[in-house]
Design a protein around this motif. Structure first.
Motif, PDB file in Angstrom:
ATOM      1  N   PHE A 202       0.853  -1.190   0.000  1.00 10.15           N
ATOM      2  CA  PHE A 202       0.000   0.000   0.000  1.00 10.15           C
ATOM      3  C   PHE A 202       0.891   1.244   0.000  1.00 10.15           C
ATOM      4  O   PHE A 202       2.116   1.129  -0.003  1.00 10.15           O
ATOM      5  N   HIS A 203       0.277   2.403  -0.036  1.00 11.57           N
ATOM      6  CA  HIS A 203       1.047   3.643  -0.156  1.00 11.57           C
ATOM      7  C   HIS A 203       0.782   4.564   1.030  1.00 11.57           C
ATOM      8  O   HIS A 203      -0.338   4.640   1.501  1.00 11.57           O
ATOM      9  N   GLN A 204       1.832   5.234   1.439  1.00 10.93           N
ATOM     10  CA  GLN A 204       1.711   6.168   2.551  1.00 10.93           C
ATOM     11  C   GLN A 204       2.312   7.513   2.186  1.00 10.93           C
ATOM     12  O   GLN A 204       3.213   7.580   1.348  1.00 10.93           O
ATOM     13  N   LYS A 296      15.728  21.856  22.851  1.00 10.12           N
ATOM     14  CA  LYS A 296      15.733  23.021  21.971  1.00 10.12           C
ATOM     15  C   LYS A 296      14.644  22.919  20.883  1.00 10.12           C
ATOM     16  O   LYS A 296      14.004  23.915  20.542  1.00 10.12           O
ATOM     17  N   TYR A 297      14.463  21.704  20.381  1.00  4.44           N
ATOM     18  CA  TYR A 297      13.558  21.561  19.233  1.00  4.44           C
ATOM     19  C   TYR A 297      12.336  20.712  19.563  1.00  4.44           C
ATOM     20  O   TYR A 297      12.377  19.850  20.436  1.00  4.44           O
ATOM     21  N   SER A 298      11.269  20.974  18.809  1.00  2.94           N
ATOM     22  CA  SER A 298      10.089  20.102  18.893  1.00  2.94           C
ATOM     23  C   SER A 298       9.559  19.949  17.471  1.00  2.94           C
ATOM     24  O   SER A 298       9.961  20.678  16.563  1.00  2.94           O
ATOM     25  N   GLY A 299       8.673  18.987  17.295  1.00  2.46           N
ATOM     26  CA  GLY A 299       8.159  18.806  15.936  1.00  2.46           C
ATOM     27  C   GLY A 299       6.880  18.009  15.921  1.00  2.46           C
ATOM     28  O   GLY A 299       6.521  17.358  16.905  1.00  2.46           O
ATOM     29  N   TYR A 300       6.181  18.093  14.816  1.00  3.15           N
ATOM     30  CA  TYR A 300       4.999  17.226  14.659  1.00  3.15           C
ATOM     31  C   TYR A 300       5.188  16.352  13.435  1.00  3.15           C
ATOM     32  O   TYR A 300       5.983  16.656  12.532  1.00  3.15           O
ATOM     33  N   ALA A 301       4.474  15.223  13.468  1.00  4.15           N
ATOM     34  CA  ALA A 301       4.514  14.295  12.336  1.00  4.15           C
ATOM     35  C   ALA A 301       3.103  13.801  12.083  1.00  4.15           C
ATOM     36  O   ALA A 301       2.288  13.717  13.005  1.00  4.15           O
ATOM     37  N   LEU A 302       2.810  13.523  10.826  1.00  4.81           N
ATOM     38  CA  LEU A 302       1.508  12.925  10.517  1.00  4.81           C
ATOM     39  C   LEU A 302       1.697  11.970   9.348  1.00  4.81           C
ATOM     40  O   LEU A 302       2.622  12.131   8.549  1.00  4.81           O
ATOM     41  N   GLY A 303       0.854  10.951   9.304  1.00  2.01           N
ATOM     42  CA  GLY A 303       0.984   9.974   8.235  1.00  2.01           C
ATOM     43  C   GLY A 303      -0.374   9.421   7.848  1.00  2.01           C
ATOM     44  O   GLY A 303      -1.264   9.275   8.687  1.00  2.01           O
ATOM     45  N   MET A 304      -0.529   9.158   6.564  1.00  2.00           N
ATOM     46  CA  MET A 304      -1.821   8.622   6.115  1.00  2.00           C
ATOM     47  C   MET A 304      -1.613   7.608   4.998  1.00  2.00           C
ATOM     48  O   MET A 304      -0.602   7.644   4.285  1.00  2.00           O
ATOM     49  N   GLY A 305      -2.576   6.690   4.879  1.00  2.00           N
ATOM     50  CA  GLY A 305      -2.566   5.738   3.770  1.00  2.00           C
ATOM     51  C   GLY A 305      -3.240   6.381   2.567  1.00  2.00           C
ATOM     52  O   GLY A 305      -4.328   6.949   2.687  1.00  2.00           O
TER      53      GLY A 305
END
Ligand SMILES: [Zn+2]
Length: 333
Positions: A202-204, A296-305
């Motif tokens: 599948f694809h992400q 020092k750093y922060s971040g967000y991540a998101l992922g979907m099919g």
């Protein structure tokens, strides 16, 4: 004998009329003129006859042999020079079939285009991945039960077909210092059964933003923009708490069911909602693993099919239809 010759001649004429191609013609030539063919069989039978009759019949057989040889040659020339299809100037022309993008490719590109517009750079990575990138660096150590969520296909003990596109994030963060703002599309593999909602391939698409002071509020804002872009401004959405080993806090985004509009139906399991993507703030341990200071750093991540998004967008209830190559389905897009 005379009768035999006559019958053979008629039989040959009849068969020859039906010949439409060179291969069949060659088979017929062998049947009559071959070493074990009909003509030689007749010649053998001559020995049974008296001397005068032998001479007359021998002559007759030779004539037939000549006739068959000539006819076969003539037809062979005709077949070779004949155009493949009959030319009919009054028939309407054949429609030239123009293909178009597969619905998955289309959605794939739409998602990537959205994130590119918001300043994310496109990054890709290998489909065969080390345990470190697929799991360990993403805060999923060997003993961790979360590995079960990813039904991985192993090639060697430490080498597998990547089960998500998150390894690309690790690879980029190892090399690059923040600010990092990337989008990682790609193919993924899991040993899931091939059923209505699972596919082993599948694809992400995943997005990652790491910098000083990146907040959950920014993530929420981006998700809202994305839902409006993908499904239209009237689509309702809901952000729910969830769990992923590589984000803390983690969330799951659900959108209102496009079939029933939120009232509840079989597609959404009477909930009115369809889960679409996972997201969260990058876990401090993940940042430490790639030598980025979580202080020092922060971040967000998101992922979907990609399949999932396409299924919601086009109201498709079986993932397998994407891969069947059925034109009745594909031509609807
Ligand atoms: Zn529904």
């Amino acid at each position: 004998m005379q009768r035999q010759i006559e019958e053979l001649k008629q039989e040959f004429e009849k068969i020859l009329q039906k010949v439409k191609d060179s291969d069949t013609l060659e088979k017929i030539r062998v049947r009559y003129l071959g070493r074990k063919g009909e003509i030689n069989r007749l010649f053998k039978e001559l020995s049974k006859l008296g001397i005068d009759e032998k001479r007359i019949m021998g002559n007759e057989i030779n004539k037939l042999k000549q006739l068959i040889t000539n006819r076969v040659e003539k037809l062979r020339t005709e077949l070779q020079s004949k155009p493949k299809a009959d030319y009919e100037p009054l028939l309407p022309g054949r429609t030239v079939y123009v293909g178009h993008q597969h619905p998955l490719s289309r959605v794939f590109k739409e998602i990537v285009a959205f994130f590119k517009d918001y300043g994310f750079a496109l990054k890709t990575g290998p489909e065969i991945e080390f345990d470190w990138y697929n799991f360990e660096a993403l805060n999923i150590p060997k003993h961790h039960p979360a590995r079960d969520m990813f039904s991985s296909l192993y090639i060697r003990k430490d080498l597998m077909l990547r089960s998500h596109t998150s390894p690309i994030q690790i690879r980029v963060m190892e090399k690059q210092k923040p600010p990092i703002k990337i989008i990682c599309p790609g193919r993924c593999y899991r040993y899931d059964p091939f059923d209505a909602s699972h596919s082993p391939v599948f694809h992400q698409v995943e997005a990652l933003y790491v910098d000083e002071g990146v907040s959950f509020g920014e993530l929420k804002w981006l998700l809202k923009e994305f839902v409006c872009y993908m499904f239209g401004p009237k689509t309702r959405y809901e952000l729910r708490p969830s769990y992923f080993p590589f984000t803390e806090p983690s969330g799951e985004l659900a959108v209102s069911c496009p079939v029933c509009g939120g009232d509840g139906c079989t597609v959404c399991g009477n909930t009115g909602w369809l889960e679409m993507l996972g997201c969260g703030m990058v876990h401090p341990q993940v940042l430490k693993n790639v030598k980025i200071s979580p202080r020092k750093y922060s971040g967000y991540a998101l992922g979907m099919g990609v399949e999932r998004v396409a299924m919601i967008k086009y109201v498709i209830d079986d993932i397998r239809i994407f891969y069947n190559n059925d034109l009745r389905f594909l031509e609807q897009f």
